[in-house]
Scaffold this active site. Structure first.
Site, PDB file in Angstrom:
ATOM      1  N   HIS A  29      48.423 -22.507  -3.103  1.00 11.88           N
ATOM      2  CA  HIS A  29      49.733 -22.967  -3.557  1.00 11.88           C
ATOM      3  C   HIS A  29      50.834 -22.834  -2.499  1.00 11.88           C
ATOM      4  O   HIS A  29      51.997 -23.159  -2.747  1.00 11.88           O
ATOM      5  CB  HIS A  29      50.116 -22.173  -4.823  1.00 11.88           C
ATOM      6  CG  HIS A  29      51.122 -22.840  -5.696  1.00 11.88           C
ATOM      7  ND1 HIS A  29      52.360 -22.289  -5.967  1.00 11.88           N
ATOM      8  CD2 HIS A  29      51.102 -24.020  -6.360  1.00 11.88           C
ATOM      9  CE1 HIS A  29      53.041 -23.099  -6.761  1.00 11.88           C
ATOM     10  NE2 HIS A  29      52.306 -24.148  -7.028  1.00 11.88           N
ATOM     11  N   LYS A  50      53.250 -23.626   0.644  1.00 12.16           N
ATOM     12  CA  LYS A  50      53.858 -24.861   1.150  1.00 12.16           C
ATOM     13  C   LYS A  50      54.567 -24.499   2.444  1.00 12.16           C
ATOM     14  O   LYS A  50      55.796 -24.439   2.479  1.00 12.16           O
ATOM     15  CB  LYS A  50      54.907 -25.421   0.169  1.00 12.16           C
ATOM     16  CG  LYS A  50      54.431 -25.613  -1.258  1.00 12.16           C
ATOM     17  CD  LYS A  50      55.039 -24.575  -2.166  1.00 12.16           C
ATOM     18  CE  LYS A  50      54.797 -24.826  -3.628  1.00 12.16           C
ATOM     19  NZ  LYS A  50      53.569 -25.399  -4.049  1.00 12.16           N
ATOM     20  N   ASP A  91      54.775 -24.843  16.753  1.00  9.83           N
ATOM     21  CA  ASP A  91      54.662 -24.216  18.085  1.00  9.83           C
ATOM     22  C   ASP A  91      54.610 -22.695  18.013  1.00  9.83           C
ATOM     23  O   ASP A  91      55.071 -22.011  18.932  1.00  9.83           O
ATOM     24  CB  ASP A  91      55.831 -24.671  18.982  1.00  9.83           C
ATOM     25  CG  ASP A  91      55.651 -26.106  19.440  1.00  9.83           C
ATOM     26  OD1 ASP A  91      54.524 -26.632  19.336  1.00  9.83           O
ATOM     27  OD2 ASP A  91      56.645 -26.704  19.893  1.00  9.83           O
TER      28      ASP A  91
END
Lengths: 225, 225
Positions: free
Chosen positions: A157, A159, A164
């Protein structure tokens, strides 16, 4: 105490005073440096629908090039989505994505662009959502981008994205047009060594756990009675 | 330059040196202060299932009191959930919650405890999830806690809390047992003036937009043909 000692003491005091006068400027300078090093931004959604064509041009064309004038009727200003795209497109070496749901065509194009530019892109996603209509995952795989996913009942779940190994992008937003245009969401963009280290550890941990050699496409049935 | 001037110059130099000797300690002290002021933590889920009874005692009983020994068979150590509870239960004056889904009984008890202790609790949630089985929203309302919700098609998908207008708690985690125990999730806990200010603005903005005087329980039907 002789007069010489008084003179020395007074002069020491003058020296101390001088140094302390300088101190605030030194501190200000240090703080300013710290501030500019640690970028902190928050994007709130729903995002205004704006044209993002200028950002999503083919490799080699600089995003900021003023000659790209899309003739479409959408507004061409900044929006939460354009800021998110900009933060991602800043990647030069690596991009880790750990996303529950990924179906936004604009964000999909941005990730493909980075892959074309030679950025090492790795994607972790949730098995339940990657096959849904409009998912970008199949397109990313087709383009040669490495994708790994869970195989268990709990949701992957997260996100978040790491640009870099320096900038952490994380929040409540799934990368879907529905969420971008209709939901109330937040995304933090943080240049923060400590957070980047912790989220990168989490990424590498999951990446190894979802190693495809461990996938069980045909779960074994129990034998016997 | 006479000998007196040399003495003065030397003494000024000594004073400057003394001040510069002190500078690193001063800076260290300032940085330490800054560090302790700006708490930054990240909790990853799924959380180990641990007993949280000691944290969730009735008002007046201190959470840290060693006399509370729950006899249950669960482990009694720290977990991501216990750390989240601890961060919430630190509230003394106010708690803003902006949550897509809220069904965890432990987190529900923590919020009710704070309400009983006189903390001003305000809850914003999503209309689609608040009536689901196991939702804590009805219980919170019954206890006298103010709750507001959206009435539109987009999701109120935030998952953040603000403690005493000083600490921001935000991430991917919905406050459900499913998410806490089974999902891969993250929650940031940040004592950060700038982020708190921006999320509080977002909260107040939504709070006003979801003012119950604006609710339309029976959407007007078009009249005429």
């Amino acid at each position: 105490m002789g007069p010489l000692r008084w003179q020395v003491a007074a002069a020491v005091a003058v020296g101390l005073t001088l140094a302390l006068e300088v101190l605030p400027s030194v501190l200000h300078w240090l703080r300013a440096g710290r501030r500019s090093r640690s970028r902190r931004e928050v994007l709130f959604f729903p995002s205004q629908v704006t044209c993002t064509e200028a950002l999503l041009q083919a490799p080699g064309v600089e995003a900021s090039e003023p000659s790209i004038n899309c003739p479409c009727s959408l507004p061409h200003g900044e929006s939460s989505l354009s800021r998110l795209l900009r933060a991602l497109l800043a990647a030069r070496a690596s991009l880790e994505l750990c996303l529950f749901a990924f179906s936004s065509p604009q964000l999909g194009r941005a990730v493909q662009l980075l892959h074309q530019r030679g950025v090492r892109v790795r994607v972790i996603t949730d098995c339940d959502y990657m096959a849904l209509n409009g998912s970008q995952i199949g397109l990313l795989r087709k383009a040669g981008i490495q994708v790994r996913h869970d195989q268990d009942l709990g949701y992957m779940h997260h996100k978040f994205a790491i640009v870099d190994k320096k900038v952490l992008i994380t929040g409540s937003l799934n990368w879907t047009t529905q969420a971008i245009q209709n939901n109330r969401e937040n995304v933090l963009i943080m240049e923060d060594e400590e957070y980047v280290r912790l989220f990168l550890e989490e990424f590498e941990h999951i990446w190894e756990e979802f190693n495809p050699t461990k996938y069980t496409f045909f779960p074994q049935k129990k034998r016997g009675h």
